[in-house]
Design a protein around this motif. Structure first.
Motif, short mmCIF file in Angstrom:
data_model
loop_
_atom_site.label_atom_id
_atom_site.label_comp_id
_atom_site.label_asym_id
_atom_site.label_seq_id
_atom_site.Cartn_x
_atom_site.Cartn_y
_atom_site.Cartn_z
N SER A 185 26.60 25.95 28.71
CA SER A 185 26.36 25.19 29.94
C SER A 185 27.65 25.10 30.73
O SER A 185 28.74 25.18 30.15
N PRO A 186 27.56 24.93 32.04
CA PRO A 186 28.77 24.65 32.82
C PRO A 186 29.40 23.33 32.35
O PRO A 186 28.73 22.48 31.75
N ILE A 187 30.68 23.16 32.64
CA ILE A 187 31.40 21.95 32.26
C ILE A 187 31.78 21.23 33.55
O ILE A 187 32.63 21.70 34.31
N TYR A 188 31.14 20.10 33.80
CA TYR A 188 31.40 19.36 35.03
C TYR A 188 31.28 17.86 34.74
O TYR A 188 31.14 17.46 33.57
N PHE A 189 31.35 17.06 35.79
CA PHE A 189 31.46 15.61 35.62
C PHE A 189 30.32 15.01 34.81
O PHE A 189 30.51 14.01 34.12
N ALA A 190 29.13 15.61 34.87
CA ALA A 190 27.97 15.00 34.21
C ALA A 190 27.94 15.24 32.71
O ALA A 190 27.30 14.48 31.98
N ASN A 191 28.62 16.28 32.22
CA ASN A 191 28.54 16.57 30.78
C ASN A 191 29.90 16.83 30.14
O ASN A 191 29.96 17.34 29.01
N SER A 192 31.00 16.49 30.82
CA SER A 192 32.32 16.72 30.24
C SER A 192 32.54 15.87 29.00
O SER A 192 33.08 16.34 27.99
N SER A 226 36.78 19.62 38.59
CA SER A 226 38.05 18.96 38.29
C SER A 226 37.94 18.00 37.12
O SER A 226 38.86 17.90 36.29
N VAL A 227 36.81 17.29 37.02
CA VAL A 227 36.62 16.35 35.90
C VAL A 227 36.54 17.10 34.58
O VAL A 227 37.15 16.70 33.58
N ALA A 243 39.20 16.97 31.35
CA ALA A 243 38.73 16.67 30.00
C ALA A 243 39.20 17.74 29.01
O ALA A 243 39.62 17.41 27.89
N ILE A 244 39.15 19.00 29.41
CA ILE A 244 39.59 20.08 28.51
C ILE A 244 41.09 20.01 28.28
O ILE A 244 41.57 20.18 27.15
N LYS A 245 41.86 19.75 29.32
CA LYS A 245 43.31 19.62 29.16
C LYS A 245 43.66 18.47 28.22
O LYS A 245 44.56 18.58 27.38
N GLN A 246 42.94 17.37 28.35
CA GLN A 246 43.20 16.22 27.49
C GLN A 246 42.89 16.51 26.03
O GLN A 246 43.66 16.15 25.13
N VAL A 247 41.79 17.21 25.78
CA VAL A 247 41.43 17.51 24.40
C VAL A 247 42.39 18.54 23.80
O VAL A 247 42.68 18.50 22.59
N ILE A 248 42.92 19.44 24.62
CA ILE A 248 43.92 20.39 24.12
C ILE A 248 45.18 19.64 23.69
O ILE A 248 45.77 19.93 22.64
N LYS A 249 45.59 18.66 24.47
CA LYS A 249 46.76 17.85 24.12
C LYS A 249 46.51 17.04 22.84
O LYS A 249 47.41 16.89 22.00
N GLU A 250 45.30 16.51 22.71
CA GLU A 250 44.99 15.73 21.52
C GLU A 250 45.07 16.59 20.25
O GLU A 250 45.64 16.16 19.24
N TYR A 251 44.53 17.78 20.30
CA TYR A 251 44.58 18.66 19.13
C TYR A 251 45.99 19.17 18.88
O TYR A 251 46.39 19.36 17.72
N GLN A 274 38.72 29.57 39.33
CA GLN A 274 38.46 28.14 39.48
C GLN A 274 39.50 27.31 38.72
O GLN A 274 40.00 26.30 39.23
N LEU A 275 39.85 27.73 37.51
CA LEU A 275 40.85 27.01 36.73
C LEU A 275 42.21 27.05 37.41
O LEU A 275 42.95 26.06 37.42
N ASP A 276 42.54 28.19 37.99
CA ASP A 276 43.81 28.32 38.69
C ASP A 276 43.84 27.42 39.93
O ASP A 276 44.85 26.79 40.23
N ALA A 277 42.72 27.34 40.66
CA ALA A 277 42.65 26.48 41.84
C ALA A 277 42.74 25.00 41.47
O ALA A 277 43.26 24.18 42.23
N LEU A 278 42.25 24.66 40.27
CA LEU A 278 42.30 23.27 39.79
C LEU A 278 43.63 22.93 39.14
O LEU A 278 43.78 21.81 38.61
N GLU A 279 44.59 23.88 39.17
CA GLU A 279 45.91 23.69 38.56
C GLU A 279 45.78 23.33 37.08
O GLU A 279 46.42 22.42 36.56
N PHE A 280 44.92 24.09 36.42
CA PHE A 280 44.66 23.86 35.00
C PHE A 280 45.84 24.33 34.13
O PHE A 280 46.16 23.70 33.11
N PHE A 281 46.48 25.41 34.54
CA PHE A 281 47.55 26.00 33.73
C PHE A 281 48.89 25.37 34.08
O PHE A 281 49.73 25.98 34.77
N THR A 282 49.08 24.16 33.64
CA THR A 282 50.35 23.45 33.83
C THR A 282 50.70 22.71 32.56
O THR A 282 49.81 22.30 31.79
#
Length: 319
Positions: free
Chosen positions: A145-152, A245-246, A250-258, A277-285
């Motif tokens: 499924s897509p990952i967005y605000f409703a199911n993150s 973005s949500v 959530a994915i960045k936070q769980v990566i940090k937790e692990y 999309q990830l690059d536009a959301l500044e995910f890789f930081t």
């Protein structure tokens, strides 16, 4: 509704057919309406009913939809009842709204699984299959499924449940073991000084040595690279078509937790659009870099195995 069914029964496919039928209706009303004036209403009703036969035949679809999909059956029933009670325009509006709600519902209950590989091949299937075998120390989490605000939040919760690795519980366990080990180490130093003074080991010293070794073994088994039997988790995003973005936060936070419990979390199977999309959301930081994304699951597995082997060699050489 009757005009739409007449158009469908006559083979109309585009808006041009609707335009022509409107012109014909206009001509009948303006020019030749008097011809149909003597006709009884029953005759006119018979014309409409004949064209409604196709709609009545659609009731046969109920049994088929019941076997195929309960959700599609619900959409059919809502569209039918709303069109009969509210008219075609409002009925279609209600049906479209209900259909969109079912899409949201489906994304709230997607299929997820832990994947294993088929030995001798590059294929990966749900571990429920007998031939699928998990990699040692690696969990592959699949989410359709897509990952967005409703199911993150659902994604993160399902990830922890399916893998059986909860970083919060592991952190709490590590802190508990450290609390028990710190006083024991201080007590050991005191007993060691006393034994060196007397050149003998007291029974209390021996007992505490055994207790300390058990605590250290427990701490060692749950610390270091892997922090337990699992050292890497791979997120299979083959079926993830978009992320907002949500979801990215959530994915960045769980990566940090692990990462806090020494578990490497990587992503596999990203499409080019999803990467954009990830690059536009500044995910890789920060902690998350482009090196954590791999084109296939096999590439991610090889990287995780290599990283674990290198970390193990470093620990052994330091010892």
């Amino acid at each position: 509704m009757s005009r739409s069914l007449v158009q469908e029964s006559t083979g109309g496919k585009t808006q041009i057919a609707g335009l022509l039928s409107s012109i014909v209706v206009l001509l009948v009303i303006v020019a030749i309406g008097f011809v149909f004036q003597p006709l009884p209403q029953t005759a006119l009703a018979a014309i409409i009913i004949v064209n409604l036969v196709g709609m009545f035949k659609q009731f046969k679809d109920i049994s088929v939809l019941w076997r195929i999909s309960k959700i599609e059956l619900a959409i059919w029933l809502v569209a039918f009842v709303a069109s009969v009670l509210l008219g075609l325009d409002y009925g279609l509006l209600v049906a479209i709204t209900f259909a969109l709600m079912t899409v949201i519902y489906r994304t709230q209950s997607p299929e997820s699984a832990i994947l294993g590989h088929i030995p001798g091949t590059g294929l990966h299937f749900d571990v429920e299959y007998e031939e699928a075998v998990e990699y040692e120390g690696i969990k592959i989490f699949h989410f359709s499924s897509p990952i967005y605000f409703a199911n993150s939040d659902l994604y993160v919760t399902t990830l922890k449940e399916k893998t059986g690795v909860n970083p919060e519980l592991l952190q709490a366990k590590r802190k508990t073991l450290k609390k028990h080990s710190t006083p024991s180490l201080k007590r050991r130093a005191q007993l060691t000084e006393q034994s060196e003074t007397s050149n003998t080991l007291s029974p209390n010293h021996i007992l505490e040595e055994n207790g300390n070794s058990q605590v250290e073994d427990a701490l060692a088994s749950d610390s270091g690279e892997g922090f337990g039997p699992v050292h890497s988790i791979i997120l299979d995003w083959t079926l993830v078509c978009f992320i907002d973005s949500v979801g990215a936060k959530a994915i960045k936070q769980v990566i940090k937790e692990y990462a806090g419990v020494d578990i490497n979390l990587v992503i596999a199977g990203c499409s080019r659009i999803l990467l954009s999309q990830l690059d536009a959301l500044e995910f890789f930081t920060g902690l998350v870099t482009e090196q954590t994304v791999f084109p296939t699951i096999n590439d991610a597995v090889l990287r995780c195995q290599k990283s674990y082997w290198e970390a193990t060699q470093t620990v052994e050489s330091s010892v």
